[in-house]
Design a protein around this motif. Sequence first.
Motif, mmCIF file in Angstrom:
data_model
loop_
_atom_site.group_PDB
_atom_site.id
_atom_site.type_symbol
_atom_site.label_atom_id
_atom_site.label_comp_id
_atom_site.label_asym_id
_atom_site.label_seq_id
_atom_site.Cartn_x
_atom_site.Cartn_y
_atom_site.Cartn_z
ATOM 1 N N ASN A 32 4.813 -7.800 -57.917
ATOM 2 C CA ASN A 32 5.287 -6.414 -58.039
ATOM 3 C C ASN A 32 4.743 -5.755 -59.301
ATOM 4 O OD1 ASN A 32 6.729 -6.485 -55.634
ATOM 5 N ND2 ASN A 32 8.590 -7.189 -56.638
ATOM 6 N N TRP A 33 4.827 -6.450 -60.429
ATOM 7 C CA TRP A 33 4.307 -5.894 -61.673
ATOM 8 C C TRP A 33 2.794 -5.756 -61.614
ATOM 9 C CZ3 TRP A 33 6.916 -7.676 -66.820
ATOM 10 C CH2 TRP A 33 8.251 -7.270 -66.831
ATOM 11 N N THR A 34 2.129 -6.735 -61.006
ATOM 12 C CA THR A 34 0.680 -6.657 -60.876
ATOM 13 C C THR A 34 0.285 -5.430 -60.071
ATOM 14 O OG1 THR A 34 0.318 -9.024 -61.151
ATOM 15 C CG2 THR A 34 -1.368 -7.818 -59.918
ATOM 16 N N ALA A 35 0.997 -5.153 -58.996
ATOM 17 C CA ALA A 35 0.701 -3.965 -58.183
ATOM 18 C C ALA A 35 0.873 -2.694 -59.009
ATOM 19 C CB ALA A 35 1.595 -3.928 -56.947
ATOM 20 N N ASP A 36 1.927 -2.640 -59.836
ATOM 21 C CA ASP A 36 2.148 -1.472 -60.683
ATOM 22 C C ASP A 36 1.034 -1.343 -61.723
ATOM 23 O OD1 ASP A 36 3.886 0.776 -61.512
ATOM 24 O OD2 ASP A 36 4.077 -0.402 -63.367
ATOM 25 N N CYS A 37 0.627 -2.450 -62.319
ATOM 26 C CA CYS A 37 -0.456 -2.429 -63.310
ATOM 27 C C CYS A 37 -1.753 -1.927 -62.684
ATOM 28 C CB CYS A 37 -0.682 -3.824 -63.886
ATOM 29 S SG CYS A 37 0.661 -4.441 -64.912
ATOM 30 N N LYS A 38 -2.069 -2.425 -61.513
ATOM 31 C CA LYS A 38 -3.319 -2.027 -60.858
ATOM 32 C C LYS A 38 -3.266 -0.567 -60.393
ATOM 33 C CE LYS A 38 -5.093 -6.527 -60.041
ATOM 34 N NZ LYS A 38 -5.776 -7.471 -59.213
ATOM 35 N N ARG A 39 -2.074 -0.093 -60.048
ATOM 36 C CA ARG A 39 -1.928 1.325 -59.691
ATOM 37 C C ARG A 39 -2.238 2.195 -60.908
ATOM 38 N NH1 ARG A 39 1.715 5.048 -60.458
ATOM 39 N NH2 ARG A 39 3.254 3.606 -61.309
ATOM 40 N N ARG A 40 -1.760 1.791 -62.084
ATOM 41 C CA ARG A 40 -2.027 2.552 -63.312
ATOM 42 C C ARG A 40 -3.518 2.500 -63.686
ATOM 43 N NH1 ARG A 40 2.805 4.116 -65.031
ATOM 44 N NH2 ARG A 40 4.539 2.860 -64.327
ATOM 45 N N PHE A 41 -4.157 1.355 -63.477
ATOM 46 C CA PHE A 41 -5.598 1.284 -63.714
ATOM 47 C C PHE A 41 -6.349 2.175 -62.729
ATOM 48 C CE2 PHE A 41 -7.452 -1.304 -66.951
ATOM 49 C CZ PHE A 41 -6.350 -1.942 -67.492
#
Length: 145
Positions: A76-85
């Motif tokens: 979940n956090w990885t998905a959020d991080c990649k969305r911000r990138f």
Amino acid sequence: MNEFDFNPDDWNEEPAETPTYTPLEVGEYDVKINDAEKKDTQIGPKVIFKVELMDGARSGESHFIDMLYEVTGNDNWTADCKRRFSQLCRVSGVGHLKDSSDFIGRTARLNIEAVKPINRDGKTFHNYRVSWLPAKAAGFVDTPF
């Protein structure tokens, strides 16, 4: 082999002049990315951006923004991080990202939001969330991606 080569007698115990640093407050800032470096951490890889403020009373100031690229063991956090990138790539004009240096010289609008503070061991830690918008100074329309 010694782990350290440090002699405390070589150092003055008087503190050096304290540098003045004013962190960025919650808000939006047009920035130019002057440096970007990927680092591996225990949590996961992150990129440290050195940005320069392009507008307002603090124009010309440099600040560091850390962004996790992924969080080890947390999808979940990885998905959020990649969305911000993904946001940053789109608004700064970086196509297919191959190297953190692809961001250097690009502009974007940095949005800093306050997130609920965390209380741990009697201390309060303030958290902030970073997101990206097109830079007004670069002539883009101010709409989030």
